[in-house]
Design an enzyme around this catalytic site. Structure first.
Site, PDB file in Angstrom:
ATOM      1  N   GLU A 163     -22.409  -5.370  -8.652  1.00 20.71           N
ATOM      2  CA  GLU A 163     -22.933  -5.055  -7.331  1.00 20.71           C
ATOM      3  C   GLU A 163     -21.912  -4.195  -6.584  1.00 20.71           C
ATOM      4  OE1 GLU A 163     -25.925  -6.368  -6.886  1.00 20.71           O
ATOM      5  OE2 GLU A 163     -26.291  -6.517  -4.739  1.00 20.71           O
TER       6      GLU A 163
ATOM      7  N   GLU B 190     -22.401 -18.443  -8.746  1.00 20.01           N
ATOM      8  CA  GLU B 190     -21.551 -17.451  -8.079  1.00 20.01           C
ATOM      9  C   GLU B 190     -22.257 -16.920  -6.843  1.00 20.01           C
ATOM     10  OE1 GLU B 190     -20.762 -14.633 -11.168  1.00 20.01           O
ATOM     11  OE2 GLU B 190     -22.831 -13.983 -11.287  1.00 20.01           O
TER      12      GLU B 190
ATOM     13  N   ASP C  76       0.827   4.240  -2.638  1.00 22.31           N
ATOM     14  CA  ASP C  76       0.575   5.635  -2.266  1.00 22.31           C
ATOM     15  C   ASP C  76       1.683   6.553  -2.740  1.00 22.31           C
ATOM     16  OD1 ASP C  76      -1.789   4.960  -1.150  1.00 22.31           O
ATOM     17  OD2 ASP C  76      -1.032   4.837   0.915  1.00 22.31           O
TER      18      ASP C  76
ATOM     19  N   LYS D  96     -31.317 -18.711  -2.014  1.00 23.72           N
ATOM     20  CA  LYS D  96     -31.048 -17.895  -0.834  1.00 23.72           C
ATOM     21  C   LYS D  96     -30.653 -18.753   0.370  1.00 23.72           C
ATOM     22  CE  LYS D  96     -32.111 -13.894  -0.698  1.00 23.72           C
ATOM     23  NZ  LYS D  96     -33.227 -13.006  -1.012  1.00 23.72           N
TER      24      LYS D  96
ATOM     25  N   CYS E 291     -49.290  13.985  22.584  1.00 24.18           N
ATOM     26  CA  CYS E 291     -48.226  13.026  22.881  1.00 24.18           C
ATOM     27  C   CYS E 291     -46.950  13.428  22.143  1.00 24.18           C
ATOM     28  CB  CYS E 291     -48.672  11.621  22.453  1.00 24.18           C
ATOM     29  SG  CYS E 291     -47.399  10.375  22.680  1.00 24.18           S
TER      30      CYS E 291
ATOM     31  N   ASP F 240       0.832  -1.206   0.000  1.00 22.79           N
ATOM     32  CA  ASP F 240       0.000   0.000   0.000  1.00 22.79           C
ATOM     33  C   ASP F 240       0.863   1.251   0.000  1.00 22.79           C
ATOM     34  OD1 ASP F 240      -2.095  -1.673   0.067  1.00 22.79           O
ATOM     35  OD2 ASP F 240      -2.862  -1.054   2.040  1.00 22.79           O
ATOM     36  N   ALA F 241       1.975   1.185   0.762  1.00 25.02           N
ATOM     37  CA  ALA F 241       2.836   2.368   0.868  1.00 25.02           C
ATOM     38  C   ALA F 241       3.457   2.705  -0.490  1.00 25.02           C
ATOM     39  CB  ALA F 241       3.930   2.126   1.903  1.00 25.02           C
ATOM     40  N   GLU F 242       3.901   1.663  -1.197  1.00 22.13           N
ATOM     41  CA  GLU F 242       4.489   1.909  -2.525  1.00 22.13           C
ATOM     42  C   GLU F 242       3.438   2.487  -3.468  1.00 22.13           C
ATOM     43  OE1 GLU F 242       7.523  -1.392  -3.843  1.00 22.13           O
ATOM     44  OE2 GLU F 242       6.203  -2.187  -2.280  1.00 22.13           O
TER      45      GLU F 242
ATOM     46  N   CYS G 115     -50.116   5.499  27.812  1.00 21.34           N
ATOM     47  CA  CYS G 115     -49.019   5.691  26.875  1.00 21.34           C
ATOM     48  C   CYS G 115     -47.738   5.951  27.659  1.00 21.34           C
ATOM     49  CB  CYS G 115     -49.332   6.864  25.957  1.00 21.34           C
ATOM     50  SG  CYS G 115     -47.918   7.380  24.970  1.00 21.34           S
TER      51      CYS G 115
ATOM     52  N   CYS H 254     -46.815   9.879  26.998  1.00 23.59           N
ATOM     53  CA  CYS H 254     -47.611  11.027  27.445  1.00 23.59           C
ATOM     54  C   CYS H 254     -48.628  10.687  28.515  1.00 23.59           C
ATOM     55  CB  CYS H 254     -48.315  11.671  26.257  1.00 23.59           C
ATOM     56  SG  CYS H 254     -49.636  10.653  25.587  1.00 23.59           S
TER      57      CYS H 254
ATOM     58  N   SER I 232     -34.523  -8.544 -12.204  1.00 24.06           N
ATOM     59  CA  SER I 232     -34.264  -9.040 -10.854  1.00 24.06           C
ATOM     60  C   SER I 232     -34.296 -10.567 -10.922  1.00 24.06           C
ATOM     61  CB  SER I 232     -35.303  -8.502  -9.883  1.00 24.06           C
ATOM     62  OG  SER I 232     -36.566  -8.906 -10.308  1.00 24.06           O
ATOM     63  N   LEU I 233     -34.143 -11.208  -9.796  1.00 25.12           N
ATOM     64  CA  LEU I 233     -34.048 -12.665  -9.802  1.00 25.12           C
ATOM     65  C   LEU I 233     -35.189 -13.295  -9.037  1.00 25.12           C
ATOM     66  CD1 LEU I 233     -30.236 -13.094  -9.032  1.00 25.12           C
ATOM     67  CD2 LEU I 233     -31.369 -13.559 -11.201  1.00 25.12           C
TER      68      LEU I 233
ATOM     69  N   ARG J  62     -29.756   0.694 -10.046  1.00 23.95           N
ATOM     70  CA  ARG J  62     -30.740  -0.104 -10.759  1.00 23.95           C
ATOM     71  C   ARG J  62     -32.083   0.619 -10.821  1.00 23.95           C
ATOM     72  NH1 ARG J  62     -34.786  -3.615  -9.354  1.00 23.95           N
ATOM     73  NH2 ARG J  62     -35.243  -5.174 -10.929  1.00 23.95           N
TER      74      ARG J  62
ATOM     75  N   ASP K 199     -24.526  -9.071  -1.228  1.00 23.15           N
ATOM     76  CA  ASP K 199     -25.597  -8.292  -0.622  1.00 23.15           C
ATOM     77  C   ASP K 199     -25.227  -6.815  -0.688  1.00 23.15           C
ATOM     78  OD1 ASP K 199     -27.977  -7.876   0.513  1.00 23.15           O
ATOM     79  OD2 ASP K 199     -27.440  -8.584   2.506  1.00 23.15           O
TER      80      ASP K 199
END
Ligand code: IVH
Length: 677
Positions: free
Chosen positions: A179, A120, A44, A320, A438, A40-42, A414, A417, A89-90, A143, A124
């Site tokens: 996604e 696959e 950056d 699912k 209330c 990551d440093a390289e 309640c 109130c 959609s599915l 979408r 989510d």
């Protein structure tokens, strides 16, 4: 040593070019190949060098530069974008039998032959459509309803896993679909930061991703840990279309678009079910949330043969995972009071981890559900989190119940109130009778009143409302219009300038429409659509206020329940006072009665296409015609508006070609209110 300026610039240009290529290559290795070439440093430091060169030589800046993920071209945030091909959609499957049924239907279309599928993970997150023209990212949209989404180009460009330019030979046009999601670790960190800053916590990674994508300021999106994974293509021009789903994924990957490395090509239902089992086991160890797996017929020719029903392809299914459940102990029950006074019992639980999130509250829905599920205080209970819904208590385990577990009782008063609580025969929910006396109901009523689709008062959010109620500055919505800058400038986190803005926003909301006003009143059973119907039918407030139940029943789509609610609302002395007070505060709207006679849509030609969410095309046609519009069957230069629902086809394409304004369901609602876009 001085170099001629031209030579320095040309050296810088070469270095800038080399750096951009290196950075793109590293991003590709990191996100697509999952094989980072540098630390990551390289990385950056390369980015830093590029940024420095571009600062010294601004003429070398280009919108495609990896330093320009934020900013660049200005697109109108969230403007509607019509997808060239609808985003489907599915269909869901929850059992092995359903998966076998899916395979059987596919096999029948393949004349009995075994069918190969791509399996696959089902990520989510949120589906997005990225448009690449000649290999360059030009547009990204959510979408939406499948036909029309929202423009999120500026925000999508901030994702490092989204290449600005495709690798290799790119087609003239490509709709790449995938996604957007937030990895679990990034989500946890974001929530920690939110908590420290006293901000709102996100319920789950998907919610957090949606929030990040819908930021007005792309700089905020840029610092949220969003990633993308592609799984398909929409429209494509000027390139050879892949003939299998497997080849499509390979193509996406070659273009530098990240695809799931867990995708597999499998044959037959047994292999699909085995894959499902594997993914279920791996699920907890994955760095992102998945809620199932997706199976897609591999052959695109067979896909075409199978076609689609309504909005879902017959060649794909989402298998699912069962909703996630965990056991914990119910410590106590509190009752929350909603806008209409409905009391919702909320279980306070011993905190428990359910599907990667800590749950300490769960809804018990209402007293009937508590009785049906036989739940008592101190019970060991099963809690469930499913997708984005609020966690709920599924059932108790009475065998683990302590001997003295007390029953859950509906309070007589309640909790907010102290007014009497009433449980109407035949209604599931109990209600506080305190109405606007209330605080809880006042809060919710004010929030609804100020909301975007009602009076649309900008800057009057939850926190402000709570403060105004706390200080007793506001009792009824009409009090808002009497607020003055000095009184509210003293509230916490409210500077003089914001106080002025708020007062101005409240004042501006006085100019409204009758449908908005009726919606804002929060009459039970009267949502946006019914408010519009009532306004159109009665033409003015006095006619509506004076109507008896029979007269109300004559309005289109108004049944006995709505008629009774409206009648009761205007018969109530307290409500009458609030309405009169609001009118005295200067709330006004253009006269509809006059407009109705003049027919606000007279002379306008409208074409309807695709399926509308709230009404049939026939109903839409009737309502449009009642307002004077002509509803035509085909699009021409003379068409004023095309209303495109789900799965809109050639009419939509034609409208876009001719530059005819295209409206979605919300646009249609506005049109039916007589508001011309
Ligand atoms: S395919 C016809 N593949 O699930 C193709 N969708 O329930 C439709 N999703 O809107 C989508 N992972 O947001 C597909 N591997 C995957 C997916 C996936 C997540 C989402 C997507 C879609 C929703 C449908």
């Amino acid at each position: 040593m001085s170099q001629p300026a031209g030579a320095a610039l040309s050296a810088a240009r070469q270095r800038v070019q080399a750096l951009r290529e290196q950075i793109a290559q590293h991003n590709y290795r990191y996100y697509v190949l999952d094989d980072p070439g540098v630390s990551d440093a390289e990385f950056d430091s390369l980015l830093g060098e590029l940024r420095a060169l571009e600062t010294t030589h601004p003429e070398l800046l280009s919108p495609d530069s990896p330093t320009q993920r934020v900013g660049g071209e200005v697109a109108e945030a969230f403007a509607p974008v019509v997808h060239r091909l609808p985003m489907l959609s599915l269909e869901n499957a929850f059992s092995a039998e359903e998966v076998e049924g899916f395979d059987r239907r596919c096999r029948e279309a393949a004349d009995g032959a075994e069918v190969a599928y791509v399996a696959e993970p089902k990520l989510d997150g949120l589906a997005v459509n990225l448009v690449y023209e000649k290999g360059r990212l030009v547009r990204a949209a959510t979408r939406g309803d499948g036909a029309t989404g929202e423009d999120v180009t500026a925000n999508i460009r901030t994702l490092r896993s989204v290449p600005r330019v495709l690798r290799g030979a790119a087609p003239a046009l490509l709709e790449a679909r995938g996604e957007v999601f937030m990895p679990v670790a990034g989500f946890a960190k974001l929530n920690e930061e939110q908590q420290r800053a006293g901000g709102k916590l996100f319920v789950n990674p998907r919610n957090a991703a949606a929030g990040a994508l819908r930021q007005i300021d792309p700089r905020v999106t840029a610092i949220r840990p969003l990633e993308i994974c592609f799984y398909g293509i929409g429209a494509m021009e000027g390139g050879a279309e892949p003939d299998t789903q497997t080849a499509m994924l390979a193509m996406l990957r070659e273009w530098g678009l990240r695809v799931s490395r867990l995708a597999q090509t499998l044959t037959g239902p047994a292999a699909l079910l085995a894959y499902y089992g594997q993914m279920q086991q791996q699920r907890a160890a994955l760095p992102y949330q998945i809620d199932g797996v997706v199976y897609k017929v591999d052959s695109r020719a067979l896909q075409q043969k199978l076609g689609q029903v309504s909005r879902a392809p017959r060649w794909a299914v989402a298998h699912k995972f069962p909703p996630e459940e965990a056991r914990t102990v119910l410590r106590e029950v509190e009752f929350q009071v909603g806008r209409t006074g409905a009391l919702t019992p909320v279980a306070r639980l011993l905190p428990v981890l359910v599907g990667g999130a800590t749950v300490s509250n769960a809804t018990l829905h209402n007293m009937g559900e508590i009785a049906r599920k036989d739940i008592r205080i101190g019970d060991t209970v099963l809690v469930r989190r499913a997708g984005d819904v609020i966690p709920e208590v599924v059932r108790s385990l009475p065998e683990l119940r302590p001997a003295d577990a007390p029953a859950i009782l509906l309070p007589a008063q309640c909790p907010v109130c102290g007014s009497a609580v009433e449980q109407v025969e035949g209604e599931a929910v109990a209600r506080c009778t305190g109405a606007l006396r209330c605080r809880a109901q006042r809060h919710e009523a004010l929030r609804h009143f100020a909301s975007r689709r009602a009076m649309d008062i900008e800057g009057l959010g939850d926190e402000r409302i709570a403060q105004l109620i706390e200080r007793e500055l506001v009792q009824t919505p009409a009090d808002l219009y009497r607020l003055e800058v000095p009184a509210i400038a003293g509230l916490a986190r409210m500077a003089e300038k914001s106080a002025q803005n708020l007062v101005a926003a409240i004042a501006a909301s006085r100019e409204t429409t009758l449908p908005r006003f009726l919606h804002a009143l929060g009459i039970r059973e009267v949502g946006e659509a019914t408010a519009a119907t009532l306004a159109r039918h009665f033409g003015n407030l006095d006619a509506l206020r004076g109507a008896d139940i029979d007269a109300l029943r004559l309005a289109p789509d108004v049944g006995p329940v709505v008629a009774a609610r409206v009648h009761a609302f205007f018969a109530d002395a307290g409500n009458q006072a609030v309405v009169n007070d609001l009118l005295a505060c200067g709330i006004r709207w253009p006269q509809i009665a006059a407009a109705r006679d003049a027919q606000p849509l007279a002379g306008k030609t409208v074409v309807l296409t695709g399926a509308l969410p709230d009404m049939s095309r026939e109903q839409a046609k009737e309502q449009l015609e009642a307002l004077g519009a002509k509803v035509a069957g085909s699009v021409s230069k003379k068409t004023h508006y095309v209303v495109a629902g789900e799965d809109a086809g050639s009419k939509l394409t034609k409208a876009q070609g001719l530059g005819v304004p295209v409206l979605d369901a919300q646009g249609l609602a506005a049109l039916l209110r007589g508001e011309l876009p």
